[in-house]
Design a protein around this motif. Structure first.
Motif, PDB file in Angstrom:
ATOM      1  N   ALA A   5     -34.009  21.173  -5.833  1.00  0.00           N
ATOM      2  CA  ALA A   5     -33.203  19.794  -5.324  1.00  0.00           C
ATOM      3  C   ALA A   5     -31.821  19.707  -5.691  1.00  0.00           C
ATOM      4  O   ALA A   5     -31.199  19.248  -5.013  1.00  0.00           O
ATOM      5  CB  ALA A   5     -34.317  18.727  -5.681  1.00  0.00           C
ATOM      6  N   PHE A   6     -31.304  20.023  -7.018  1.00  0.00           N
ATOM      7  CA  PHE A   6     -30.338  19.583  -7.355  1.00  0.00           C
ATOM      8  C   PHE A   6     -29.239  20.774  -6.631  1.00  0.00           C
ATOM      9  O   PHE A   6     -28.386  20.152  -6.277  1.00  0.00           O
ATOM     10  CB  PHE A   6     -30.129  20.032  -9.043  1.00  0.00           C
ATOM     11  CG  PHE A   6     -28.709  20.094  -9.499  1.00  0.00           C
ATOM     12  CD1 PHE A   6     -28.257  18.978  -9.864  1.00  0.00           C
ATOM     13  CD2 PHE A   6     -28.330  21.466  -9.790  1.00  0.00           C
ATOM     14  CE1 PHE A   6     -26.806  19.046 -10.157  1.00  0.00           C
ATOM     15  CE2 PHE A   6     -27.144  21.607 -10.326  1.00  0.00           C
ATOM     16  CZ  PHE A   6     -26.427  20.339 -10.732  1.00  0.00           C
ATOM     17  N   LEU A   7     -29.610  21.998  -6.517  1.00  0.00           N
ATOM     18  CA  LEU A   7     -28.870  22.985  -5.873  1.00  0.00           C
ATOM     19  C   LEU A   7     -28.681  22.552  -4.413  1.00  0.00           C
ATOM     20  O   LEU A   7     -27.569  22.874  -3.841  1.00  0.00           O
ATOM     21  CB  LEU A   7     -29.391  24.471  -5.896  1.00  0.00           C
ATOM     22  CG  LEU A   7     -29.271  25.136  -7.522  1.00  0.00           C
ATOM     23  CD1 LEU A   7     -30.019  26.486  -7.431  1.00  0.00           C
ATOM     24  CD2 LEU A   7     -27.719  25.125  -7.689  1.00  0.00           C
ATOM     25  N   SER A   8     -29.697  22.098  -3.803  1.00  0.00           N
ATOM     26  CA  SER A   8     -29.877  21.920  -2.459  1.00  0.00           C
ATOM     27  C   SER A   8     -28.705  20.733  -2.157  1.00  0.00           C
ATOM     28  O   SER A   8     -27.978  20.951  -1.156  1.00  0.00           O
ATOM     29  CB  SER A   8     -31.393  21.215  -1.920  1.00  0.00           C
ATOM     30  OG  SER A   8     -31.386  21.276  -0.719  1.00  0.00           O
ATOM     31  N   ARG A   9     -28.797  19.867  -2.937  1.00  0.00           N
ATOM     32  CA  ARG A   9     -27.586  18.679  -2.529  1.00  0.00           C
ATOM     33  C   ARG A   9     -26.276  19.305  -3.045  1.00  0.00           C
ATOM     34  O   ARG A   9     -25.417  18.929  -2.169  1.00  0.00           O
ATOM     35  CB  ARG A   9     -27.908  17.595  -3.703  1.00  0.00           C
ATOM     36  CG  ARG A   9     -29.242  16.812  -3.348  1.00  0.00           C
ATOM     37  CD  ARG A   9     -29.274  15.451  -4.225  1.00  0.00           C
ATOM     38  NE  ARG A   9     -29.271  15.648  -5.434  1.00  0.00           N
ATOM     39  CZ  ARG A   9     -30.004  16.106  -6.516  1.00  0.00           C
ATOM     40  NH1 ARG A   9     -31.393  16.336  -6.310  1.00  0.00           N
ATOM     41  NH2 ARG A   9     -29.479  16.009  -7.644  1.00  0.00           N
ATOM     42  N   ARG A  10     -26.282  19.833  -3.936  1.00  0.00           N
ATOM     43  CA  ARG A  10     -24.680  20.509  -4.184  1.00  0.00           C
ATOM     44  C   ARG A  10     -24.308  21.514  -3.055  1.00  0.00           C
ATOM     45  O   ARG A  10     -23.213  21.534  -2.511  1.00  0.00           O
ATOM     46  CB  ARG A  10     -24.745  21.361  -5.587  1.00  0.00           C
ATOM     47  CG  ARG A  10     -25.002  20.552  -6.953  1.00  0.00           C
ATOM     48  CD  ARG A  10     -23.869  19.353  -6.991  1.00  0.00           C
ATOM     49  NE  ARG A  10     -24.230  18.615  -7.961  1.00  0.00           N
ATOM     50  CZ  ARG A  10     -24.676  17.358  -7.907  1.00  0.00           C
ATOM     51  NH1 ARG A  10     -25.446  17.142  -6.718  1.00  0.00           N
ATOM     52  NH2 ARG A  10     -25.004  16.643  -9.031  1.00  0.00           N
ATOM     53  N   MET A  11     -25.185  22.283  -2.564  1.00  0.00           N
ATOM     54  CA  MET A  11     -24.760  23.269  -1.513  1.00  0.00           C
ATOM     55  C   MET A  11     -24.503  22.449  -0.242  1.00  0.00           C
ATOM     56  O   MET A  11     -23.800  22.821   0.700  1.00  0.00           O
ATOM     57  CB  MET A  11     -25.944  24.245  -1.307  1.00  0.00           C
ATOM     58  CG  MET A  11     -25.949  25.160  -2.373  1.00  0.00           C
ATOM     59  SD  MET A  11     -26.925  26.471  -2.298  1.00  0.00           S
ATOM     60  CE  MET A  11     -26.937  27.410  -3.721  1.00  0.00           C
ATOM     61  N   ALA A  12     -24.980  21.283   0.069  1.00  0.00           N
ATOM     62  CA  ALA A  12     -24.961  20.330   1.036  1.00  0.00           C
ATOM     63  C   ALA A  12     -23.596  20.075   1.117  1.00  0.00           C
ATOM     64  O   ALA A  12     -22.818  19.642   2.392  1.00  0.00           O
ATOM     65  CB  ALA A  12     -26.152  19.285   1.247  1.00  0.00           C
TER      66      ALA A  12
END
Length: 127
Positions: free
Chosen positions: A61-68
């Protein structure tokens, strides 16, 4: 409707970025309680036990937000640079989505390898 679908603002980077952002915030706010839920980061290493399940979902979830935060501005930039959807436009907007999806999986799996042993027990960190 056809003009929206053919607009350069309707591109893979922008749409996937919004999806990554939504997923990241939803899993952060409403983490999957068990491995039987219909959503969550589900791989062999994330489903070893409850600890790996929660750690994998939190990190993904953390990585997903950063990639967004990368995909959305990139999608907007491509929409501003191109007037129409061309083959080059398609390649330039789909490629970052594929890279981010692969990175999300690879980095989350790497994180799990660093945090847990093959039995799903948390490793003791040397300081």
């Amino acid at each position: 409707m056809d003009s929206i679908l053919n607009s350069p603002f309707f591109n893979a980077s922008l749409l996937a970025g919004l999806l990554f952002l939504f997923m990241g915030f939803m899993i952060r706010k409403y983490p999957p309680r068990s491995m039987k839920t219909w959503y969550g980061y589900r791989t062999f290493s994330s489903t070893i036990n409850e600890n790996t399940w929660h750690e994998a979902n939190q990190y993904a979830a953390f990585l997903s937000r950063r990639m967004a935060y990368i995909l959305i501005p990139f999608g907007l930039l491509m929409a501003l640079l191109f007037k129409t959807q061309t083959d080059l436009f398609l390649y330039l907007t789909v490629t970052p989505v594929i890279i981010c999806a692969l990175l999300l999986t690879g980095l989350t799996e790497w994180h799990l390898l660093q945090e847990f042993d093959e039995d799903g027990e948390r490793k003791i960190k040397k300081e």
